[in-house]
Design an enzyme around this catalytic site. Structure first.
Site, PDB file in Angstrom:
ATOM      1  N   HIS A 117      -9.587   1.270   4.275  1.00 42.58           N
ATOM      2  CA  HIS A 117      -8.349   1.407   5.048  1.00 42.58           C
ATOM      3  C   HIS A 117      -8.629   2.319   6.241  1.00 42.58           C
ATOM      4  O   HIS A 117      -9.411   3.275   6.127  1.00 42.58           O
ATOM      5  CB  HIS A 117      -7.235   1.988   4.175  1.00 42.58           C
ATOM      6  CG  HIS A 117      -5.886   1.900   4.816  1.00 42.58           C
ATOM      7  ND1 HIS A 117      -5.476   2.793   5.782  1.00 42.58           N
ATOM      8  CD2 HIS A 117      -4.878   1.004   4.666  1.00 42.58           C
ATOM      9  CE1 HIS A 117      -4.261   2.449   6.185  1.00 42.58           C
ATOM     10  NE2 HIS A 117      -3.867   1.370   5.524  1.00 42.58           N
ATOM     11  N   LYS A 167       0.185   4.280  -0.278  1.00 42.39           N
ATOM     12  CA  LYS A 167      -0.429   5.467   0.342  1.00 42.39           C
ATOM     13  C   LYS A 167      -0.195   6.699  -0.551  1.00 42.39           C
ATOM     14  O   LYS A 167      -0.175   6.567  -1.768  1.00 42.39           O
ATOM     15  CB  LYS A 167       0.101   5.677   1.754  1.00 42.39           C
ATOM     16  CG  LYS A 167       0.040   4.404   2.598  1.00 42.39           C
ATOM     17  CD  LYS A 167       0.179   4.673   4.051  1.00 42.39           C
ATOM     18  CE  LYS A 167       0.324   3.364   4.800  1.00 42.39           C
ATOM     19  NZ  LYS A 167       0.014   3.465   6.201  1.00 42.39           N
ATOM     20  N   GLU A 195      -7.047   4.659   7.482  1.00 35.75           N
ATOM     21  CA  GLU A 195      -6.787   6.087   7.233  1.00 35.75           C
ATOM     22  C   GLU A 195      -7.979   6.742   6.534  1.00 35.75           C
ATOM     23  O   GLU A 195      -8.298   7.904   6.787  1.00 35.75           O
ATOM     24  CB  GLU A 195      -5.492   6.247   6.416  1.00 35.75           C
ATOM     25  CG  GLU A 195      -4.272   5.955   7.288  1.00 35.75           C
ATOM     26  CD  GLU A 195      -3.065   5.403   6.544  1.00 35.75           C
ATOM     27  OE1 GLU A 195      -2.998   5.505   5.308  1.00 35.75           O
ATOM     28  OE2 GLU A 195      -2.173   4.851   7.224  1.00 35.75           O
ATOM     29  N   ASN A 242       0.882  -1.169   0.000  1.00 35.10           N
ATOM     30  CA  ASN A 242       0.000   0.000   0.000  1.00 35.10           C
ATOM     31  C   ASN A 242       0.919   1.218   0.000  1.00 35.10           C
ATOM     32  O   ASN A 242       1.517   1.544   1.022  1.00 35.10           O
ATOM     33  CB  ASN A 242      -0.894  -0.011   1.250  1.00 35.10           C
ATOM     34  CG  ASN A 242      -1.702   1.266   1.379  1.00 35.10           C
ATOM     35  OD1 ASN A 242      -1.832   2.022   0.414  1.00 35.10           O
ATOM     36  ND2 ASN A 242      -2.243   1.503   2.567  1.00 35.10           N
ATOM     37  N   SER A 289       2.963  -2.730  10.222  1.00 35.66           N
ATOM     38  CA  SER A 289       4.408  -2.806  10.433  1.00 35.66           C
ATOM     39  C   SER A 289       5.011  -4.162  10.060  1.00 35.66           C
ATOM     40  O   SER A 289       5.940  -4.638  10.714  1.00 35.66           O
ATOM     41  CB  SER A 289       4.763  -2.415  11.872  1.00 35.66           C
ATOM     42  OG  SER A 289       4.330  -1.088  12.132  1.00 35.66           O
ATOM     43  N   GLU A 321      -5.964  -5.183  10.077  1.00 31.00           N
ATOM     44  CA  GLU A 321      -4.928  -4.203  10.370  1.00 31.00           C
ATOM     45  C   GLU A 321      -5.231  -3.497  11.690  1.00 31.00           C
ATOM     46  O   GLU A 321      -6.025  -2.537  11.716  1.00 31.00           O
ATOM     47  CB  GLU A 321      -4.876  -3.153   9.255  1.00 31.00           C
ATOM     48  CG  GLU A 321      -4.523  -3.729   7.904  1.00 31.00           C
ATOM     49  CD  GLU A 321      -3.837  -2.694   7.025  1.00 31.00           C
ATOM     50  OE1 GLU A 321      -2.713  -2.980   6.593  1.00 31.00           O
ATOM     51  OE2 GLU A 321      -4.389  -1.606   6.805  1.00 31.00           O
ATOM     52  N   GLY A 372       2.031   1.802  10.671  1.00 25.97           N
ATOM     53  CA  GLY A 372       2.999   2.897  10.560  1.00 25.97           C
ATOM     54  C   GLY A 372       3.674   3.261  11.871  1.00 25.97           C
ATOM     55  O   GLY A 372       4.329   4.295  11.970  1.00 25.97           O
TER      56      GLY A 372
HETATM   57  C1  PEP Z   1      -0.913  -0.062   5.762  1.00 24.86           C
HETATM   58  O1  PEP Z   1      -0.785   1.048   5.271  1.00 24.86           O
HETATM   59  O2  PEP Z   1      -1.885  -0.733   5.448  1.00 24.86           O
HETATM   60  C2  PEP Z   1       0.113  -0.540   6.700  1.00 24.86           C
HETATM   61  C3  PEP Z   1      -0.041  -1.699   7.262  1.00 24.86           C
HETATM   62  O3  PEP Z   1       1.189   0.284   6.912  1.00 24.86           O
HETATM   63  P1  PEP Z   1       2.589  -0.116   7.639  1.00 24.86           P
HETATM   64  O4  PEP Z   1       3.024  -1.426   7.034  1.00 24.86           O
HETATM   65  O5  PEP Z   1       3.495   0.996   7.333  1.00 24.86           O
HETATM   66  O6  PEP Z   1       2.286  -0.280   9.099  1.00 24.86           O
END
Ligand code: PEP
Length: 249
Positions: A94, A11, A96, A9, A212, A166, A172
Site C-alpha cells: 500500500h 487502515k 502508505e 481497507n 476515493s 491506486e 483519502g
Molecule cells: C486505500 O486506503 O487504499 C484507499 C483507496 O483509501 P480511500 O478510499 O479513502 O481513498
C-alpha cells in the site's frame, strides 16, 4: 469472466470491539453473490473479525505481513500466522507503507512470494504520485513497480492474485481518478502482465481501482472492462460500503 472483488481497507481504524460492531452493522448490507467481498483489517482485529464473519459471504484480509518464516522480528506478523488465524488475503505495498515505512519493491517482492507460498492471496498495490502523472511517466512507473514486485513469481500464481491500482493523489483526498484515467491504467497493467507472462494470465488476474471510491462513483468505475472491483478506504467504514458492494443491484 473475472469475478469482481471489492475490499475494504480499514487502515489504523477500529478497536476490536468497534470492529465486531461494524461487522454486525454491515452484515446484511454487503450481501452480493456476484462479487467477492473482503475486509482488510488491523492485525489486532483479525481474530474477532474472523469470528464475527463466520457464516457470512465476507472474507478477511490483513493490511501487511512480514516475509520471514518466524523468529526475532519484534512486532512483525508472519504469513503462517495470518493463514492460521483464518486470513485469506493480504494487502502488500500500500502506498502508505511504501511512503511512511519506506517499503521498497525488493522487500515487497519477498512479501508477495511468501504470501503466495503460505496460501494467501496478495492484493498488490501500485500507483503514481501527482507529480509523476503530471510528468507523463505514470505507466512507466507502474510497469516498473509491477515488474519488480512480481519478479520470479510464476504465471499460475499471478493469475490468482489481485492488483490494486491506486493513484496516490486520489487516496483519502476525495479526488477520484476519472473513469477513463482509471481504466487506462488498469488496462495498461493488464497489458504489462500479458507482456511479462501471457494473455491467459493477463485475462485471469483481477485488477482493482482504489482512490476515493464511494457509493456515487463505484458503478461507473466497476463497469469498465479492465476494472475488476475496488480497494476502498474511508467508505469501507460506514454503511456506504454496502452500496459499493451492491453497485450492480
Ligand atoms: C486505500 O486506503 O487504499 C484507499 C483507496 O483509501 P480511500 O478510499 O479513502 O481513498
Amino acid at each position: 469472466m473475472r469475478k469482481k472483488i471489492i475490499a475494504g481497507n480499514w487502515k489504523m481504524n477500529m478497536t476490536p470491539s468497534q470492529a465486531v460492531a461494524l461487522c454486525a452493522e454491515l452484515k446484511d448490507l454487503v450481501k452480493n453473490d456476484d462479487v467477492d467481498v473482503v475486509y482488510c483489517v488491523p492485525a489486532i482485529d483479525i481474530v474477532p473479525v474472523v469470528n464475527a464473519l463466520k457464516g457470512t459471504n465476507v472474507k478477511v484480509g490483513a493490511e501487511n505481513m512480514y516475509f520471514e518464516e518466524k523468529g526475532a522480528y519484534t512486532g512483525e506478523i508472519s504469513a503462517a500466522m495470518l493463514k492460521d488465524a483464518g486470513v485469506e488475503y493480504v494487502i502488500i505495498g500500500h502506498s502508505e507503507r511504501r511512503d511512511y515505512f519506506k517499503e521498497d519493491d525488493a522487500l515487497l517482492n519477498k512479501k508477495v512470494k511468501k504470501a503466495i507460498e503460505a496460501g494467501l492471496t496478495p492484493i498488490l498495490c501500485c500507483g503514481e504520485t501527482l507529480e509523476q502523472r503530471e510528468m507523463g511517466i505514470t505507466m512507466d512507473w507502474i510497469r516498473m513497480q509491477i515488474k519488480s514486485d512480481l519478479a520470479g513469481v510464476a504465471a499460475a500464481d499471478v493469475a490468482k492474485l489481485v492488483i490494486a491500482y491506486e493513484p496516490i493523489w486520489a487516496i483519502g483526498t476525495g479526488k477520484t481518478a476519472t473513469t477513463a484515467q482509471a481504466e487506462e491504467v488498469c488496462g495498461g497493467i493488464r497489458a504489462c502482465i500479458a507482456e511479462i507472462y501471457d494473455k491467459a494470465t493477463a485475462d485471469a488476474v483481477r485488477i482493482q481501482y482504489g482512490g476515493s471510491v464511494n457509493a456515487g462513483n463505484a458503478a461507473e468505475l466497476f463497469a469498465e472492462k479492465d476494472i475488476d472491483g475496488g480497494l476502498v478506504g474511508g467508505a469501507s467504514l460506514k454503511a456506504d460500503f454496502g452500496k459499493i458492494v451492491c453497485y450492480n443491484k
